[in-house]
Design a protein around this motif. Structure first.
Motif, mmCIF file in Angstrom:
data_model
loop_
_atom_site.group_PDB
_atom_site.id
_atom_site.type_symbol
_atom_site.label_atom_id
_atom_site.label_comp_id
_atom_site.label_asym_id
_atom_site.label_seq_id
_atom_site.Cartn_x
_atom_site.Cartn_y
_atom_site.Cartn_z
ATOM 1 N N TYR A 167 51.041 43.745 38.385
ATOM 2 C CA TYR A 167 49.932 42.801 38.506
ATOM 3 C C TYR A 167 50.098 41.793 37.316
ATOM 4 C CZ TYR A 167 47.764 46.839 40.856
ATOM 5 O OH TYR A 167 47.656 47.779 41.515
ATOM 6 N N ASP A 168 49.452 40.502 37.523
ATOM 7 C CA ASP A 168 49.447 39.637 36.624
ATOM 8 C C ASP A 168 48.985 39.739 35.380
ATOM 9 O OD1 ASP A 168 49.116 37.107 35.178
ATOM 10 O OD2 ASP A 168 49.520 36.059 37.095
ATOM 11 N N TYR A 169 49.703 40.172 34.332
ATOM 12 C CA TYR A 169 49.050 40.638 33.095
ATOM 13 C C TYR A 169 48.359 39.665 32.198
ATOM 14 C CZ TYR A 169 49.394 42.689 28.378
ATOM 15 O OH TYR A 169 48.981 42.971 27.085
ATOM 16 N N ASP A 170 48.793 38.180 32.426
ATOM 17 C CA ASP A 170 48.000 37.303 31.601
ATOM 18 C C ASP A 170 46.645 36.952 32.392
ATOM 19 O OD1 ASP A 170 50.156 37.076 29.929
ATOM 20 O OD2 ASP A 170 50.945 35.247 31.110
ATOM 21 N N ALA A 171 46.660 37.145 33.753
ATOM 22 C CA ALA A 171 45.325 36.936 34.298
ATOM 23 C C ALA A 171 44.560 38.020 33.885
ATOM 24 C CB ALA A 171 45.606 36.746 35.731
#
Length: 308
Positions: A213-217
């Motif tokens: 998954y998109d870690y930053d988001a």
């Protein structure tokens, strides 16, 4: 016609994994076991164009008492067969003898405490002896050679995977060392999947390199979305399909609840289902408005396992 087919031997499972719809008891469709005669009918039909069978879906495949006979039958049709198991109920000798090409034993930790945090009702004291016995049975049947094309074609690949999560990521070095020492053919770190932000906060590992998954988001906005995200594209719906235990055809493994049933192979040949109105409309929707298809929202099927 599809070259890759997933078939569901059973919806039964002992493990009670909290993310899984079966484990969480939220599958929301009829549950049962695939019958051997029905399986043979499907294999007889798909054998001319299918090269790969994934023999598992929303249950533990070896809880179906006919599983070994089913695998053997598919192999007799010239189909490559891969399966995945929690390992609790495997018969090691029958597993090796049935001709399966690849079997993944996936565990939740190196101790019972870490393992059962996710594999809630599963037991390492059953799994590890079954795994060791399967490796021993393979060596006894095919010799101890680990090289050579003939050996690789004949002998099953026995793989181990650690489903890495926050509570067990510290065990990764121990797992990799152990997997190589016992003689597994593949030793993989399996990136975890979750269904909700709450599950993500509880289970996703601290090290972002294991995220699909998109870690930053996720960290900044509390948004759970896959990386890479999909924008009106998917190859799977043109080359693969999933058949549930009762014959229902759904487009892919992201539809465990059977929201998009395209037909039933026990009633209609797959050849007629594959390009019927429902299937064509679904594919068009993927190409033009994929964001409206709920089962695509968290799809991580383009993200591979992380090798040793």
């Amino acid at each position: 016609m599809p070259v890759h087919i997933t078939i569901e031997p059973t919806t039964a499972c002992n493990a009670k994994c909290p993310v899984c719809e079966t484990g969480a008891n939220v599958l929301g469709r009829a549950q049962g076991n695939l019958g051997f005669e029905h399986f043979k009918r499907v294999m007889d039909e798909v054998a001319p164009y299918t090269n790969t069978l994934l023999f598992y879906f929303m249950g533990e495949p070896f809880l179906n008492k006919s599983s070994y006979d089913m695998i053997r039958y598919a192999k007799e049709k010239g189909i490559y067969v891969a399966t995945s198991t929690n390992g609790d109920f495997v018969d090691p000798q029958r597993l090796v003898d049935c001709g399966v090409d690849l079997v993944y034993f996936q565990i939740g930790g190196m101790t019972q405490k870490t393992h059962e945090t996710y594999r809630v009702a599963s037991h390492l004291d059953k799994i590890l002896p079954n795994l060791g016995a399967a490796i021993a049975a393979k060596r006894q049947k095919y010799g101890s050679r680990l090289e050579g094309e003939e050996y690789r074609r004949a002998a099953p690949e026995i793989a181990v995977g650690l489903i890495v999560m926050k509570h067990n990521e510290h065990e990764i070095p121990e797992f990799l060392d152990w997997g190589n020492r016992i003689g597994a053919d593949r030793v993989n770190i399996v990136p975890p999947v979750v269904r909700t932000v709450a599950q993500g906060r509880q289970l996703l590992p601290n090290d972002s390199k294991f995220w699909v998954y998109d870690y930053d988001a996720f960290q900044s906005d509390g948004v759970l979305e896959p990386k890479p995200s999909h924008h009106n594209d998917c190859t799977l719906i043109w080359n693969s399909t999933v058949i549930t235990w009762n014959g229902d055809v759904v487009p892919c493994c992201r539809d465990p609840r059977g929201k998009f049933v395209m037909g039933n192979v026990f009633e209609t040949p797959l050849k007629q289902i594959w390009n019927n109105k429902k299937y064509r409309a679904f594919r068009k929707r993927i190409l033009t408005n994929q964001s409206s298809v709920g089962i695509c929202r968290l799809c991580t099927e383009f993200t591979p396992m992380i090798p040793k």
